[in-house]
Design an enzyme around this catalytic site. Structure first.
Site, PDB file in Angstrom:
ATOM      1  N   ARG A 164       0.867  -1.176   0.000  1.00 61.13           N
ATOM      2  CA  ARG A 164       0.000   0.000   0.000  1.00 61.13           C
ATOM      3  C   ARG A 164       0.905   1.228   0.000  1.00 61.13           C
ATOM      4  NH1 ARG A 164      -2.136  -3.536   3.934  1.00 61.13           N
ATOM      5  NH2 ARG A 164      -4.229  -4.318   3.428  1.00 61.13           N
ATOM      6  N   LYS A 187      -2.622  -3.020   7.745  1.00 58.67           N
ATOM      7  CA  LYS A 187      -3.883  -2.669   8.394  1.00 58.67           C
ATOM      8  C   LYS A 187      -4.149  -3.581   9.586  1.00 58.67           C
ATOM      9  CE  LYS A 187      -6.479  -0.620   4.566  1.00 58.67           C
ATOM     10  NZ  LYS A 187      -7.699  -0.714   3.730  1.00 58.67           N
ATOM     11  N   HIS A 255      -2.392   3.203  -6.264  1.00 60.79           N
ATOM     12  CA  HIS A 255      -3.011   2.001  -5.688  1.00 60.79           C
ATOM     13  C   HIS A 255      -3.285   0.951  -6.755  1.00 60.79           C
ATOM     14  CE1 HIS A 255      -4.731  -0.111  -2.327  1.00 60.79           C
ATOM     15  NE2 HIS A 255      -5.859  -0.306  -2.965  1.00 60.79           N
ATOM     16  N   ARG A 258      -0.711  -1.762  -6.936  1.00 64.32           N
ATOM     17  CA  ARG A 258      -0.879  -2.867  -5.974  1.00 64.32           C
ATOM     18  C   ARG A 258      -1.864  -3.886  -6.526  1.00 64.32           C
ATOM     19  NH1 ARG A 258      -1.274  -4.653  -0.409  1.00 64.32           N
ATOM     20  NH2 ARG A 258      -3.442  -4.879   0.260  1.00 64.32           N
ATOM     21  N   HIS A 281      -4.113  -9.300   3.381  1.00 64.04           N
ATOM     22  CA  HIS A 281      -5.556  -9.306   3.582  1.00 64.04           C
ATOM     23  C   HIS A 281      -5.907 -10.211   4.753  1.00 64.04           C
ATOM     24  CE1 HIS A 281      -6.435  -8.158  -0.880  1.00 64.04           C
ATOM     25  NE2 HIS A 281      -6.200  -7.102  -0.130  1.00 64.04           N
ATOM     26  N   TYR A 290      -9.923 -10.537  -7.060  1.00 61.22           N
ATOM     27  CA  TYR A 290      -9.009 -10.551  -8.196  1.00 61.22           C
ATOM     28  C   TYR A 290      -9.367 -11.631  -9.208  1.00 61.22           C
ATOM     29  CZ  TYR A 290      -6.360  -7.255  -5.504  1.00 61.22           C
ATOM     30  OH  TYR A 290      -6.001  -6.138  -4.801  1.00 61.22           O
TER      31      TYR A 290
END
Length: 309
Positions: A164, A187, A255, A258, A281, A290
């Site tokens: 990110r 995150k 972004h 990524r 994730h 994806y």
């Protein structure tokens, strides 16, 4: 319409306890905690006006499905999108499940109210040749060689390592020289190991050779023009100018690199579990979007592998 009622002291205390638990036990990021607070406050504020009295932890036992539907209808009438409303209801349900467990009553009927349906937007990756073109142009786009080299180094990290933009810009002088694998704290405080391609190492080394500012262990790895930390907005503006020069679509953002990292790995035969780990994730469901942007490869595998072909 009468103004919303203020939270009762008991409810304010309960909300604070829940948020504290989310931050400490579930390791939610400060951004997530702020969003949870805002979403839950919106619900409790609505409920105060809807019931004509401030809700308390115990009075929430009377919550019904019709109350949840009324809240959803009110938010939609105010112009909240279906996606934002779904997020708001999700935070509210989490709080209600927590408080019902604490108080010892059952809110399953109220919590069974359905949220709005919305079309999940798929990531828009660049084609491999577009990604290469953008990276090459980044090394030439600025009259100041060290700034052009810096932008190329950051974008190479996004595309080559799937970082990110906040993760790339969060690197410090202590992270250099990069090892074969980089430990990234993403995150929710989740840590992951990301392999570093030689091309990314080389790009950063060239940037540091040209950068006029000293590399300090506690200082930012990527510097702004005046020596402070490079801001994401500066890089986003630079990419906007580059894509205009190259004739790339508006979706060609930092972004998007990524997203391109993940999609191109999938196209080359990477499995979703591995890509999930590389992207950081929490859920495989997040990574599975994806598959929606790589239908051509999936159909090709199907045609080649199915025994009835």
């Amino acid at each position: 319409m009468s103004p919303p009622l203020a939270l009762t002291p008991a409810m304010a205390d309960a909300l604070a306890q829940w948020l504290q638990g989310e931050a400490a036990v579930r390791d939610r990021s400060p951004h997530t905690i702020t969003a949870y607070r805002d979403d839950t406050l919106a619900f409790l504020s609505f409920l105060g006006g809807h019931w004509a009295e401030g809700a308390t932890p115990k009075s929430l036992a009377a919550l019904r499905q019709t109350d949840m539907r009324a809240f959803a209808a009110s938010e939609r009438a105010r112009g909240l999108s279906a996606r934002s409303l779904a997020r708001r209801l999700s935070a509210t349900r989490s709080f209600l499940r927590w408080i019902s467990d604490r108080e010892g009553y059952d809110l399953s009927a109220a919590l069974s109210a359905r949220g709005p349906k919305y079309q999940r937007s798929l990531p828009r990756p660049l084609a491999p040749d577009q990604a290469r073109e953008l990276l090459e142009h980044a090394g030439q786009h600025h009259p100041e060689p060290w700034i052009a080299s810096r932008d190329m180094a950051v974008l190479t990290l996004l595309y080559g390592c799937g970082l990110r933009i906040s993760e790339a810009l969060g690197l410090t002088g202590a992270d250099w020289p990069l090892r074969e694998a980089l430990t990234i704290r993403g995150k929710g405080g989740r840590e992951r190991m990301v392999p570093v391609l030689p091309v990314a190492h080389k790009a950063i080394a060239e940037y540091l050779r040209l950068c006029p500012y000293p590399l300090e262990p506690e200082g930012p790895l990527f510097r702004g023009a005046r020596g402070g930390p490079l801001r994401a907005g500066v890089l986003e503006s630079a990419v906007a100018r580059m894509r205009q020069s190259l004739g790339l679509p508006p979706t060609a953002t930092p972004h998007a690199l990524r997203h391109s990292f993940a999609t191109h790995l999938l196209s080359a035969g990477g499995d979703l579990r591995t890509i999930q780990e590389l992207l950081g994730h929490a859920s495989l469901a997040t990574t599975q979007v994806y598959t929606g942007v790589d239908d051509a490869r999936l159909m090709e595998v199907y045609r080649k592998a199915h025994p009835r072909r």
